[in-house]
Design an enzyme around this catalytic site. Structure first.
Site, PDB file in Angstrom:
ATOM      1  CG  ASP A   1     -35.838  13.453  -2.662  1.00 46.81           C
ATOM      2  OD1 ASP A   1     -35.169  12.423  -2.626  1.00 46.81           O
ATOM      3  OD2 ASP A   1     -36.869  13.633  -1.971  1.00 46.81           O
TER       4      ASP A   1
ATOM      5  CD  GLU B   1     -27.931   7.870  -5.135  1.00 46.68           C
ATOM      6  OE1 GLU B   1     -27.781   6.971  -5.955  1.00 46.68           O
ATOM      7  OE2 GLU B   1     -27.482   7.823  -3.968  1.00 46.68           O
ATOM      8  CD1 TRP B   2     -33.313   8.828  -0.580  1.00 47.85           C
ATOM      9  CD2 TRP B   2     -33.925   7.784  -2.455  1.00 47.85           C
ATOM     10  NE1 TRP B   2     -34.350   9.541  -1.126  1.00 47.85           N
ATOM     11  CE2 TRP B   2     -34.749   8.916  -2.285  1.00 47.85           C
ATOM     12  CE3 TRP B   2     -34.127   6.964  -3.575  1.00 47.85           C
ATOM     13  CZ2 TRP B   2     -35.755   9.273  -3.190  1.00 47.85           C
ATOM     14  CZ3 TRP B   2     -35.120   7.319  -4.474  1.00 47.85           C
ATOM     15  CH2 TRP B   2     -35.921   8.452  -4.278  1.00 47.85           C
ATOM     16  N   GLY B   3     -28.347   6.583  -1.293  1.00 45.25           N
ATOM     17  CA  GLY B   3     -27.283   5.586  -1.343  1.00 45.25           C
ATOM     18  C   GLY B   3     -27.441   4.587  -2.478  1.00 45.25           C
TER      19      GLY B   3
ATOM     20  CG  ASN C   1     -27.169   5.135  -8.591  1.00 43.81           C
ATOM     21  OD1 ASN C   1     -27.108   4.249  -9.437  1.00 43.81           O
ATOM     22  ND2 ASN C   1     -28.304   5.769  -8.302  1.00 43.81           N
TER      23      ASN C   1
ATOM     24  CG  ASP D   1     -37.173   8.836   3.330  1.00 50.15           C
ATOM     25  OD1 ASP D   1     -36.132   9.010   2.680  1.00 50.15           O
ATOM     26  OD2 ASP D   1     -38.255   9.404   3.059  1.00 50.15           O
TER      27      ASP D   1
HETATM   28  C1  GLA Z   1     -37.779  11.504  -0.022  1.00 45.66           C
HETATM   29  C2  GLA Z   1     -36.636  11.975   0.865  1.00 45.66           C
HETATM   30  C3  GLA Z   1     -37.184  12.524   2.159  1.00 45.66           C
HETATM   31  C4  GLA Z   1     -38.135  13.682   1.856  1.00 45.66           C
HETATM   32  C5  GLA Z   1     -39.234  13.223   0.907  1.00 45.66           C
HETATM   33  C6  GLA Z   1     -40.070  14.384   0.402  1.00 45.66           C
HETATM   34  O1  GLA Z   1     -38.436  10.414   0.549  1.00 45.66           O
HETATM   35  O2  GLA Z   1     -35.726  10.936   1.109  1.00 45.66           O
HETATM   36  O3  GLA Z   1     -36.147  12.954   3.016  1.00 45.66           O
HETATM   37  O4  GLA Z   1     -37.408  14.738   1.280  1.00 45.66           O
HETATM   38  O5  GLA Z   1     -38.701  12.572  -0.237  1.00 45.66           O
HETATM   39  O6  GLA Z   1     -41.079  13.987  -0.448  1.00 45.66           O
END
Ligand code: GLA
Length: 400
Positions: free
Chosen positions: A147, A180-182, A184, A202
């Site tokens: 993460d 890394e949620w995109g 970068n 998320d």
């Molecule tokens: C981030 C991630 C989630 C999860 C939480 C855990 O938000 O994107 O998928 O792993 O952390 O705290």
């Protein structure tokens, strides 16, 4: 000159010394992850019971393989810096749990974070990357989700490279999932580093909309599929775009869950269930274990599907499959039932990225409905039907 060649050689060796473990995810990984259903509330009893339920429910047979504990499994580091599981939640220790998961014929995944703390405030791996990778390898871990919380001053590619190299040095093949949620654009650099990368923030268990959490937002299914158009060219066998773990069985209607699952299959997305497999409805079980839909996701060409057409709230998605077959998904984004009249013989579906070409004027295809599990004739006849609210029709077309 000799000195220069020597330095160049050293540089080359350093470059090739560590690498990604190739070939661990030739198809999009399938499994279960604790986060969407349980958040921080994880312990060894839950993980064992979920693994048992995955076997008994048919999820394992359908291809779900990885049992992944997300955030909050961690306790503190010992005096030598080795991470320990939370002793109250995991009294038998992680190795025993991993062995149990393996004894069920499943694989084990774990979670950490590139920063000094995870999103849930547990110890992260920053500064302990090699030690943590070694620990995971000793425990027998098969999959790591990594993460991106508390990393403000870190370079993303560098941080993920460090953990990739640490995993390689630890000597155990471990699927590396970049979370890394995109932020970068990991699709631009992730292929050499990991096997899958999150493309967005998320997911939330809603079909259409967003949920605010103060300083961050989670997204409905439609928002996630809309958010990253154009990145399908970066995905393929061993390096997948990951639109997040699924919310099937977490509160949406059956048709919404069916649509969500179908879209994930069309996107060649990792299929990581996020529900409670111990207590799932028959409808949820049937969605998650629909082998014909899963075969679309797992098709060996590994081509991420694309939106072929949008007409108001109707979308038509296409995904080229092996043997010149094609998956087609009609999606109704609206809350109103709508008629669907689709004349195949007026369509040419072309994918310039994968060089597939389907000219329905020239060629006839047999049609299989993957939710009703029945044959619908051929593309000679227009598709004349109704599309439910927030629902899909998912088809597999094969040359006649
Ligand atoms: C981030 C991630 C989630 C999860 C939480 C855990 O938000 O994107 O998928 O792993 O952390 O705290």
């Amino acid at each position: 000159m000799k000195k220069l060649i020597f330095i160049a050689l050293l540089f080359l060796m350093a470059q090739t010394y560590a690498q990604k473990y190739e070939g661990l995810a030739l198809k999009p990984p399938m499994g279960w992850n604790s986060w969407n259903g349980f958040h921080c509330d994880v312990d060894e009893k839950l993980i064992r019971e979920v693994a048992e339920a995955m076997v008994v429910s048919g999820m394992k047979d359908a291809g779900y393989q990885y049992v992944v504990i997300d955030d909050c499994w961690q306790g503190e580091r010992d005096k030598d810096g080795f991470i320990q599981p939370d002793p109250e939640r995991f009294p038998s220790g992680m190795k025993a749990l991993v062995d149990y998961i393996h004894s069920k014929g499943l694989k084990f995944g774990i979670y950490s974070d590139a920063g000094w703390r995870t999103c849930g405030g547990r110890p992260g791996s920053r500064g302990y990357e090699y030690q943590d990778a070694l620990t995971y390898a000793r425990w027998g871990v098969d999959y790591l989700k990594y993460d991106w919380c508390n990393t403000e001053e870190l370079n993303a590619k560098g941080a993920y490279l460090t953990m990739r190299d640490a995993l390689y040095k630890a000597g155990r093949p471990i699927v590396f999932s970049l979370c890394e949620w995109g932020n970068n654009e990991p699709w631009l650099w992730g292929k050499e580093i990991g096997h899958l990368w999150r493309t967005t923030g998320d997911i939330a268990p809603i079909f259409d909309g967003e949920v605010g959490h103060g300083n961050w937002t989670s997204w409905g299914m439609l928002q996630i599929i809309d958010m990253r158009e154009g990145i399908r060219i970066y995905a393929g066998p061993d390096h997948w775009n990951d639109p997040d773990m699924m919310e099937v069985g977490n509160g949406m209607t059956v048709s919404e869950d069916r649509a969500h699952f179908s879209l994930w299959c069309m996107l060649a997305a990792p299929l990581i269930a996020g529900n409670d497999p111990r207590n799932m409805s028959q409808a949820t079980r049937e969605i998650l274990t629909n082998k014909e839909a899963i075969a679309v996701d797992q098709d060996e060409l590994g081509i991420q599907g694309f939106k072929y057409l949008r007409l108001d709230d109707l979308e038509v998605w296409a995904k080229p499959l092996k043997n010149n077959e094609l998956a087609v998904c009609f999606l109704n984004r609206s809350i109103a039932i709508r008629p669907l009249n689709f004349d195949w013989e007026k369509q040419i579906i072309e994918d310039s990225f994968s060089h597939h070409y389907y000219d329905f004027r020239q060629k006839e295809y047999k049609i299989r409905d993957l939710w009703f599990k029945k044959d619908l004739g051929t593309t000679k006849k227009p598709l004349n039907t109704e599309l439910g609210a927030h629902d899909v029709i998912l088809l597999r077309l094969s040359p006649k």
